[in-house]
Design a protein around this motif. Sequence first.
Motif, short mmCIF file in Angstrom:
data_model
loop_
_atom_site.label_atom_id
_atom_site.label_comp_id
_atom_site.label_asym_id
_atom_site.label_seq_id
_atom_site.Cartn_x
_atom_site.Cartn_y
_atom_site.Cartn_z
N GLY A 171 0.83 -1.19 0.00
CA GLY A 171 0.00 0.00 0.00
C GLY A 171 0.86 1.25 0.00
O GLY A 171 1.89 1.30 -0.68
N GLU A 172 0.48 2.21 0.80
CA GLU A 172 1.21 3.49 0.89
C GLU A 172 1.88 3.60 2.25
O GLU A 172 1.24 3.43 3.28
CB GLU A 172 0.23 4.65 0.69
N GLY A 173 3.16 3.86 2.23
CA GLY A 173 3.88 4.06 3.48
C GLY A 173 3.95 5.53 3.83
O GLY A 173 3.88 6.40 2.96
N GLY A 174 4.05 5.81 5.11
CA GLY A 174 4.17 7.20 5.53
C GLY A 174 3.77 7.40 6.96
O GLY A 174 3.57 6.43 7.73
N PRO A 180 -4.18 7.21 4.43
CA PRO A 180 -5.58 6.83 4.57
C PRO A 180 -5.72 5.33 4.82
O PRO A 180 -4.90 4.53 4.38
CB PRO A 180 -6.19 7.23 3.23
N ALA A 181 -6.79 4.93 5.50
CA ALA A 181 -6.99 3.54 5.88
C ALA A 181 -7.04 2.60 4.68
O ALA A 181 -6.51 1.49 4.73
CB ALA A 181 -8.28 3.41 6.70
N GLU A 182 -7.65 3.09 3.58
CA GLU A 182 -7.78 2.22 2.42
C GLU A 182 -6.45 1.96 1.72
O GLU A 182 -6.35 1.07 0.87
CB GLU A 182 -8.79 2.78 1.42
N ASN A 184 -3.63 1.53 3.69
CA ASN A 184 -2.81 1.00 4.78
C ASN A 184 -2.72 -0.52 4.65
O ASN A 184 -3.71 -1.23 4.82
CB ASN A 184 -3.44 1.39 6.12
N ALA A 185 -1.52 -1.02 4.36
CA ALA A 185 -1.34 -2.45 4.16
C ALA A 185 -1.65 -3.26 5.41
O ALA A 185 -2.06 -4.43 5.32
CB ALA A 185 0.10 -2.73 3.71
N VAL A 186 -1.48 -2.65 6.58
CA VAL A 186 -1.78 -3.37 7.83
C VAL A 186 -3.26 -3.72 7.90
O VAL A 186 -3.64 -4.83 8.26
CB VAL A 186 -1.35 -2.55 9.05
N TYR A 187 -4.12 -2.77 7.51
CA TYR A 187 -5.55 -3.07 7.48
C TYR A 187 -5.87 -4.14 6.43
O TYR A 187 -6.83 -4.92 6.59
CB TYR A 187 -6.35 -1.80 7.18
N GLY A 188 -5.09 -4.17 5.38
CA GLY A 188 -5.31 -5.19 4.36
C GLY A 188 -5.06 -6.60 4.84
O GLY A 188 -5.56 -7.57 4.24
#
Length: 368
Positions: A171-174, A180-182, A184-188
């Motif tokens: 996803g997007e790191g930062g 944003p949550a969508e 965020n690889a952790v939520y994935g």
Amino acid sequence: MAGNADFDLAEFHAEAVRTPSHEDVSEMREFLLETLRGAGLEPEVDELGNVLATRGRSADETDGPHIVLNTHMDTVAPHVPYERDGDVVRGRGACDAKGPLAALVAAFLRVEPTAGRVTLAITYDEETLMTGAAGLRERLEADGFVVGEPTDLDVCIAARGQCEGTVAIRGEGGHAAQVPAERNAVYGLASVLEALRSYDDEAGPGEDAVLGEPKLTATMLEGGEAPNRVPEECAVTFDRRSVPPETADSFRTDLKAFLETGERVPDGLEVSVDLIRPDTPFPKPFVTDADDRLVRTLQDTSGGEVRPFGAATEAGFFAADAPTVVFGPGVLEDDEGGVAHSEREYVRLSDVRAAAAALEETLAELVC
């Protein structure tokens, strides 16, 4: 059928268990070679490190069956010292697989094939990469394989395959306050874990008549370096126990397609599936016909049940070419828990002798 009746099974097994082979099999290999040379044979070590010896008709004599006896000389870490208390032998490799090895060597030396031939083929890396067994398949042609593992003297005609891999979510790191949550690889991870849980119900190969259902297990999670930063990538490690006709490669392809369809992974994330050690062989699932002569003969001589084996094994490399069974003394686990690979690993010497006797009778029936 008279062969080398002087082979001392208990002495061989004791020395084998005393010999560490969890990091380097050189000492164990040399012990095996000395044993075979002492019996008047000329064993060879192939280019991979497997030990091979053959008795009976030459390969040029096509009449009569060729039976291969296979197991491995390596063990898992750590080394556990040899101990004997009456009939019970403890130590690393006592049952996995130096008990089966002792039984195979005894049967191999005690039978004099007159109507066929027997090859002893001992691998060196079953507990790690299994390249030895994969290499043997390319050079050995046989009419049947007996693979030595702790089966409690049962005749095992099937085993699930095994592979390992990772599902990576990108996803997007930062900064934790900005991503944003969508994205965020952790939520994935939640979506991927649920997909792994439901894979076999929705897309797997289904239940095998002998082996039952395949099994997909998430075993490790990895991702993130700081509590206030979102990682670009997270990963789930999995263990796959497969049934026919699935292979490691077909599973990877099918799982990736499954994850990429049906909105199983949020649109803002990317997913990939990779096998661990993709360039090394993975044990394949196999099922041997319960009515095959090798199965029926070994069942008659051992008195064991015919059933699947409970762990991955080198047998899957050979079963595509000839009827293959897994057989030997000892158990993977007992009423108290794990036995093979555990600190309490043990085998009953009477069972090692019984396995050797059953194998000797089986070979006498098939190649004498």
